[in-house]
Each structure stands twice: as structure tokens, then as C-alpha cells.
Design an enzyme around this catalytic site. Structure first.
Site, PDB file in Angstrom:
ATOM      1  N   ASP A  32      26.316  21.236 -19.015  1.00  0.00           N
ATOM      2  CA  ASP A  32      26.033  21.858 -20.309  1.00  0.00           C
ATOM      3  C   ASP A  32      24.786  22.735 -20.177  1.00  0.00           C
ATOM      4  O   ASP A  32      24.248  22.905 -19.083  1.00  0.00           O
ATOM      5  CB  ASP A  32      25.869  20.802 -21.406  1.00  0.00           C
ATOM      6  N   SER A  33      24.309  23.281 -21.280  1.00  0.00           N
ATOM      7  CA  SER A  33      23.191  24.223 -21.223  1.00  0.00           C
ATOM      8  C   SER A  33      21.913  23.568 -20.693  1.00  0.00           C
ATOM      9  O   SER A  33      21.152  24.207 -19.958  1.00  0.00           O
ATOM     10  CB  SER A  33      22.946  24.853 -22.593  1.00  0.00           C
TER      11      SER A  33
END
Length: 77
Positions: A32-33
Site C-alpha cells: 500500500d502507500s
């Protein structure tokens, strides 16, 4: 460089080694980010290659990340 990045993904992010392939995206690998920010940091500290998290997010694909890492490593040497 591919093997080093693959090892980093497997060891630091617990990605299944069988899932890491040149055509795999970071999203495919479950990053994810926040993971992308951590990957940028890990690339710099472990491999001495500076790639920003924004660049990683844009590149996405493992093969593109490897290419850029190789280019940056060559420019440092």
C-alpha cells in the site's frame, strides 16, 4: 539488482517469493502507500539507491523499479 530488490520485498514486506516477478506491480504484491514509502527508504538504506516514493508509485512494476535502480546505481559509481 533484480535479486536484491526481490530479496528486499520478500524479507522486509513479507511478499511471497513466488509472487515477485518482473511484471508484477507493487499493488499485485500487496504493497500500500505506506509500504511504498518504506520501500523507498529501504532502497536507499539497503541498496544505496535513491528513488522517491512518488517515483515508486508512478513506476509500479518491479521491472521498471529495477531499471531505474540500476540507472541510479550506475550514476553513483
Amino acid at each position: 539488482m533484480y535479486d536484491q530488490i526481490k530479496h528486499l520485498l520478500v524479507s522486509a514486506f513479507h511478499v511471497d517469493v513466488a509472487e515477485v516477478a518482473p511484471e508484477a506491480s507493487l499493488e499485485d504484491l500487496g504493497l500500500d502507500s505506506l509500504d511504498i514509502v518504506e520501500l523507498a527508504w529501504a532502497l536507499e538504506t539497503e541498496l544505496r539507491v535513491r528513488i522517491t516514493d512518488d517515483e515508486l508509485a508512478e513506476l509500479q512494476q518491479v521491472s521498471a523499479i529495477v531499471r531505474l535502480a540500476q540507472e541510479r546505481a550506475a550514476n553513483v559509481a
